[in-house]
Scaffold this motif. Structure first.
Motif, mmCIF file in Angstrom:
data_model
loop_
_atom_site.group_PDB
_atom_site.id
_atom_site.type_symbol
_atom_site.label_atom_id
_atom_site.label_comp_id
_atom_site.label_asym_id
_atom_site.label_seq_id
_atom_site.Cartn_x
_atom_site.Cartn_y
_atom_site.Cartn_z
ATOM 1 N N TRP A 36 51.908 48.295 34.142
ATOM 2 C CA TRP A 36 51.857 47.277 35.196
ATOM 3 C C TRP A 36 50.603 46.411 35.147
ATOM 4 O O TRP A 36 50.637 45.271 35.593
ATOM 5 N N ASN A 37 49.486 46.925 34.589
ATOM 6 C CA ASN A 37 48.271 46.097 34.628
ATOM 7 C C ASN A 37 48.031 45.327 33.327
ATOM 8 O O ASN A 37 46.948 44.808 33.103
ATOM 9 N N PHE A 42 51.999 41.115 34.326
ATOM 10 C CA PHE A 42 51.605 40.190 35.403
ATOM 11 C C PHE A 42 52.484 38.938 35.364
ATOM 12 O O PHE A 42 52.986 38.473 36.374
ATOM 13 N N LYS A 45 56.214 39.631 36.300
ATOM 14 C CA LYS A 45 56.409 39.840 37.733
ATOM 15 C C LYS A 45 56.323 38.519 38.490
ATOM 16 O O LYS A 45 57.123 38.230 39.382
ATOM 17 N N TYR A 46 55.357 37.692 38.090
ATOM 18 C CA TYR A 46 55.155 36.408 38.771
ATOM 19 C C TYR A 46 56.355 35.493 38.573
ATOM 20 O O TYR A 46 56.858 34.885 39.518
ATOM 21 N N LYS A 138 52.781 31.384 33.484
ATOM 22 C CA LYS A 138 52.353 31.740 34.845
ATOM 23 C C LYS A 138 51.263 30.780 35.297
ATOM 24 O O LYS A 138 51.305 30.218 36.397
ATOM 25 N N TRP A 150 44.248 27.265 44.559
ATOM 26 C CA TRP A 150 43.853 28.220 45.591
ATOM 27 C C TRP A 150 42.746 29.135 45.092
ATOM 28 O O TRP A 150 42.022 29.720 45.889
ATOM 29 N N ASP B 44 55.296 44.000 48.954
ATOM 30 C CA ASP B 44 55.185 43.744 47.517
ATOM 31 C C ASP B 44 54.275 42.531 47.244
ATOM 32 O O ASP B 44 53.457 42.539 46.322
ATOM 33 N N SER B 48 50.834 42.436 45.206
ATOM 34 C CA SER B 48 50.590 41.470 44.116
ATOM 35 C C SER B 48 49.251 40.770 44.297
ATOM 36 O O SER B 48 48.517 40.555 43.335
ATOM 37 N N ASN B 51 46.380 43.186 43.675
ATOM 38 C CA ASN B 51 46.292 43.515 42.244
ATOM 39 C C ASN B 51 45.897 42.309 41.397
ATOM 40 O O ASN B 51 45.840 42.413 40.175
ATOM 41 N N LEU B 52 45.686 41.149 42.020
ATOM 42 C CA LEU B 52 45.364 39.886 41.321
ATOM 43 C C LEU B 52 46.520 39.434 40.426
ATOM 44 O O LEU B 52 46.315 38.754 39.429
ATOM 45 N N GLN B 53 47.750 39.834 40.776
ATOM 46 C CA GLN B 53 48.906 39.433 39.956
ATOM 47 C C GLN B 53 49.433 38.050 40.325
ATOM 48 O O GLN B 53 50.154 37.445 39.558
ATOM 49 N N ALA B 54 49.116 37.591 41.526
ATOM 50 C CA ALA B 54 49.616 36.281 41.962
ATOM 51 C C ALA B 54 48.515 35.554 42.719
ATOM 52 O O ALA B 54 47.717 36.192 43.413
ATOM 53 N N PRO B 55 48.434 34.217 42.580
ATOM 54 C CA PRO B 55 47.456 33.477 43.378
ATOM 55 C C PRO B 55 47.858 33.499 44.846
ATOM 56 O O PRO B 55 49.050 33.501 45.157
ATOM 57 N N TYR B 248 39.969 47.437 39.746
ATOM 58 C CA TYR B 248 41.268 46.761 39.673
ATOM 59 C C TYR B 248 42.170 47.483 38.662
ATOM 60 O O TYR B 248 42.801 46.870 37.809
ATOM 61 N N ASN B 249 42.195 48.809 38.756
ATOM 62 C CA ASN B 249 43.125 49.635 37.974
ATOM 63 C C ASN B 249 43.040 49.384 36.469
ATOM 64 O O ASN B 249 44.051 49.347 35.787
ATOM 65 N N LEU B 251 42.100 46.731 34.836
ATOM 66 C CA LEU B 251 42.323 45.360 34.350
ATOM 67 C C LEU B 251 41.037 44.837 33.709
ATOM 68 O O LEU B 251 39.945 45.070 34.209
#
Lengths: 166, 434
Positions: A36-37, A42, A45-46, A138, A150, B44, B48, B51-55, B248-249, B251
Motif C-alpha cells: 500500500w505504501n 498511491f 488508489k487515487y 496522479k 492545495w 477512507d 488517504s 497517508n499522503l495518498q491524496a491532496p 508515514y509507514n 514511505l
C-alpha cells in the motif's frame, strides 16, 4: 509518417494532457504494487477515487487483487477494453509493452516519472497512440483539475473561469 | 530573466497565479478560509489524506486553502516547484533547513545578514546541535574553504542586510554544487521582481513576506520555496528525504513525490511538528499585496536610488552604501544580478558617529523609526542600537552595522518630500553638533 505526428516530449501542452485525462476511462497499470505504501499503489488508489477503471498488471505478485481490482499477469490477458497503459516499469521494458498495448487497442501509452524511451514512443505514435513520458497521471490530474495547488505546488495553471465542481 | 510561464509574464502572474476564482461561489477576490479543520468525505478519504495518498486538507497547521494560494503564487514568481508558507521569515529559515540538518551537522552562513538571523543561526541553532559556520559574504573562496563532510547547506542573503551589499550568487552556487549541498538564498530584500536566485543555481529560496511582498507592514509571514532541482533520491546526506520515513509507514519522500518531495516534507513533517504555520488572514493580506508588487518595487527602487544620490552629495554624510551608485564596490554585481534595480534598503554613515546616528532618528519627520523594512512608508533605523544590538563590535562592523550607520527603507512617497525631510534632518544635525 510525417514528422509532425511526433509531439515534443520535453514539454507537453496542458491541453494535450487534459484531453488524455478527460478521454480515457480504463487504465491498465503495469507494475502496480500490492504494497500500500508504494508509489504505484498511491497512484492506483487515487485514480480509482477519481472514477477511472484501473486494471492492475503484475506477473510477480501473489495477490489476486490490488485496491480491490483483479490482477492480470500481462496486458494480453485483460478481457475488457483498455484505453490507456500506464507503465511503472524500467524503460527497457517499454518497447515490448508498447507492442502489447498496440495489440489490445490502447489509445494512450503513458510512462511514469523518470521513464523515457523515445524508440518505444515512436513505435506507439506510428500506430496512432498518444504518448506521455516522464509524467505521473496522479500528479497531472491533481495539477490540471485544481488539487495540486492545495499542497503549495506551482501548477502553472492560470484560469479566470469558474472551475466546474466535480 | 528566466521564463516563468509558457504564456504569461511576471506582472500577470503576480496578479493571477494561485488565485483562480473560487469554484464554489465564483468570488473573484480569493476567499479567506478562516478555518482550523476540514470535513472528511468518509473514513477512507481521511485515511488517504493522513497517508499522503491524496491532496487535500486535514488541519490548518499543515495546510489551508488561502495559505496554499499564497504558496503557489510565490512558487510561481520565483520559478520554483513548490512553496511552504510560514508564520514569519525567521520560521522560514528554520523550516528551510529542517529537512537538511541533523545534530552535529553544519550550515555555512554568509556573515552579512539580518542581525536576528545571525543570532538564530549562531546561537539558538546550537540547541538543536546544528553548527553555523560564518564566512565572508564577499568571498566565494571562503565558502569553499569552509566545506566539510558535515556541511548540509549554504545560506546567504541575496541583497544583504542592512543594505547595499550584493552577493556573488553564481560563484557561491558553484561552491554549493561542487560540495553537493543545496544553496539556500534569502531573497527578501530583492523580491522575485528584481532577482530570481534559481536562475543562478540556488536550490531553495526563503523570504520574509512581511517586507516588500505584503508591502505595507501589516502581515507577518515567511515562505520557503524549493526549485525541485536538487537530487535527494538515494542521497545519504539527506535521510529525511531519501530514506523510509517511519512516521508515514516507511514511505520515502524522494521516491514517492519526486520533485515535490521537499515541499511535501515541509508540510507533512516540518509544519506539522514545528507548528509555525501562517494564519489565513495574513496569507490573504499578503496575496493582495503581491498583486501590486511590480508597481511598488519600481517606485521603491527609483526613489531609493535618487535619495542615495542626494545623500552622497550631502556634506554631513560620510558615505553611502547603495549598489546602484557607481561609488559602490557592489555596483558591477548589482548590474549583473539586479539589472532592474538594487532595492530600496541601504545604509549611510552620518558624520559624528553613534550620537549623530541616534539624533538623526529624532530629527526626521516623514521617516518612521521602526524595526522593519519594505513598507510603503519610508523607514529609518540605527542598526547598532536596535536590530543588530546583540552583536559584538566586531560582528557589527562585519555585518555593516557600525556605530555611525543609518539604514533607510525608502517608501513610495513623493521623492522631493523624502529628500526635503532628510535634508532638514541632516542640516539640523550639523547645527546641533556645532
Amino acid at each position: 509518417m510525417p514528422s509532425s505526428t511526433f509531439i515534443d516530449h520535453s514539454s507537453y501542452r496542458d491541453s494535450h494532457i487534459r484531453e488524455i485525462l478527460n478521454n480515457v476511462n480504463s487504465i491498465a497499470m503495469v507494475g502496480a504494487s500490492a504494497t500500500w505504501n508504494r508509489p504505484s499503489n498511491f497512484v492506483m488508489k487515487y485514480l480509482l477515487q477519481k472514477g477511472y477503471k484501473v486494471i492492475p498488471v503484475n506477473p510477480n505478485t501473489k495477490e489476486k487483487e490490488i485496491c480491490g481490482e483483479k490482477v492480470f499477469g500481462d496486458l494480453a490477458s485483460i478481457s475488457g477494453t483498455v484505453d490507456m497503459v500506464d507503465m511503472f516499469r524500467p524503460e527497457h521494458e517499454a518497447h515490448e509493452l508498447v507492442e502489447d498495448a498496440i495489440k489490445i487497442g490502447a489509445k494512450v501509452f503513458w510512462m511514469q516519472l523518470e521513464i523515457f524511451n523515445n524508440n518505444a514512443a515512436q513505435l506507439a505514435e506510428k500506430a496512432g497512440l498518444q504518448v506521455v513520458m516522464n509524467r505521473c497521471p496522479k500528479i497531472e490530474y491533481a495539477r490540471l483539475f485544481g488539487e495540486l495547488g492545495w499542497g503549495g505546488i506551482n501548477t502553472g495553471v492560470i484560469s479566470n473561469s469558474r472551475r466546474r465542481l466535480k | 530573466m528566466k521564463k516563468l510561464h509558457p504564456q504569461y509574464g511576471f506582472n500577470t502572474l503576480a496578479v493571477h497565479a494561485g488565485t483562480a476564482p473560487d469554484p464554489t461561489t465564483g468570488a473573484r477576490c480569493f476567499p479567506i478560509y478562516q478555518t482550523s479543520s476540514y470535513v472528511f468525505d468518509d473514513a477512507d478519504h481521511a485515511a488517504s489524506l493522513f497517508n499522503l495518498q491524496a491532496p487535500g486538507f486535514i488541519y490548518s497547521r499543515l495546510s489551508n486553502p488561502t495559505v496554499a494560494a499564497l504558496e503557489e503564487k510565490l512558487a510561481t514568481l520565483e520559478g520554483g516547484r513548490g512553496g511552504t508558507v510560514t508564520s514569519s521569515g525567521h520560521a522560514a529559515e528554520t523550516l528551510a533547513l529542517f529537512p537538511l540538518m541533523a545534530p552535529g551537522m553544519e550550515v555555512i552562513v554568509a556573515n552579512k545578514l539580518y542581525g536576528g538571523t545571525i543570532n538564530l543561526m549562531g546561537k539558538s541553532y546550537r540547541k538543536f546541535g546544528w553548527s553555523a559556520v560564518f564566512v565572508d559574504a564577499d568571498n566565494p573562496e571562503d565558502f569553499h574553504r569552509a566545506v566539510t563532510e558535515k556541511t548540509r547547506a549554504i545560506f546567504v542573503e541575496n541583497l544583504a542586510n542592512p543594505g547595499g551589499v550584493v552577493i556573488d550568487l553564481e560563484a557561491i552556487a558553484k561552491v554549493a554544487n561542487e560540495a553537493g549541498v543545496p544553496l539556500v538564498v534569502d531573497n527578501t530584500m530583492a523580491t522575485p521582481y528584481l532577482s530570481q536566485p534559481f536562475e543562478w543555481g540556488a536550490d531553495i529560496v526563503v523570504h520574509s513576506t512581511t517586507k516588500f511582498l505584503s508591502g505595507q507592514g501589516n502581515a507577518l509571514g515567511g515562505v520557503v520555496i524549493d526549485s525541485g532541482k536538487f537530487a535527494w533520491l538515494g542521497n545519504s546526506k539527506y535521510p529525511s528525504l531519501s530514506e523510509p520515513s517511519p512516521e508515514y509507514n516507511g514511505l520515502t519522500f524522494a521516491e514517492t513525490f519526486g520533485d515535490l518531495a521537499y515541499t511535501m516534507y515541509s508540510h507533512a513533517i516540518s509544519l506539522r511538528d514545528l507548528g509555525c504555520s501562517q494564519s489565513p488572514m495574513n496569507a490573504w493580506i499578503t496575496l493582495n499585496g503581491i498583486e501590486t508588487l511590480p508597481l511598488r518595487i519600481e517606485r521603491h527602487c527609483s526613489n531609493a536610488l535618487a535619495v542615495a544620490q542626494f545623500l552622497e552629495k550631502h556634506p554631513n554624510v560620510e558615505w553611502v552604501s547603495h549598489a546602484g551608485l557607481r561609488s559602490s564596490p557592489y555596483y558591477e554585481l548589482g548590474k549583473k544580478y539586479l539589472p532592474a534595480g538594487t532595492g530600496s534598503v541601504f545604509t549611510f554613515g552620518v558624520k559624528g558617529g553613534y550620537e549623530s546616528g541616534i539624533k538623526m532618528l529624532e530629527m526626521v519627520e516623514l521617516f518612521s523609526h521602526v524595526a522593519n523594512l519594505g513598507d510603503t512608508h519610508s523607514l529609518i533605523l540605527h542598526p547598532a542600537s536596535t536590530t543588530h544590538r546583540q552583536l559584538s563590535e566586531e560582528q557589527l562592523i562585519e555585518a555593516g552595522a557600525g556605530a555611525e550607520v543609518i539604514r533607510l527603507s525608502v517608501g513610495i512617497e513623493c521623492l522631493e518630500d523624502l529628500i526635503a525631510d532628510l535634508d532638514q534632518a541632516l542640516n539640523s544635525l550639523y547645527r546641533s553638533s556645532n
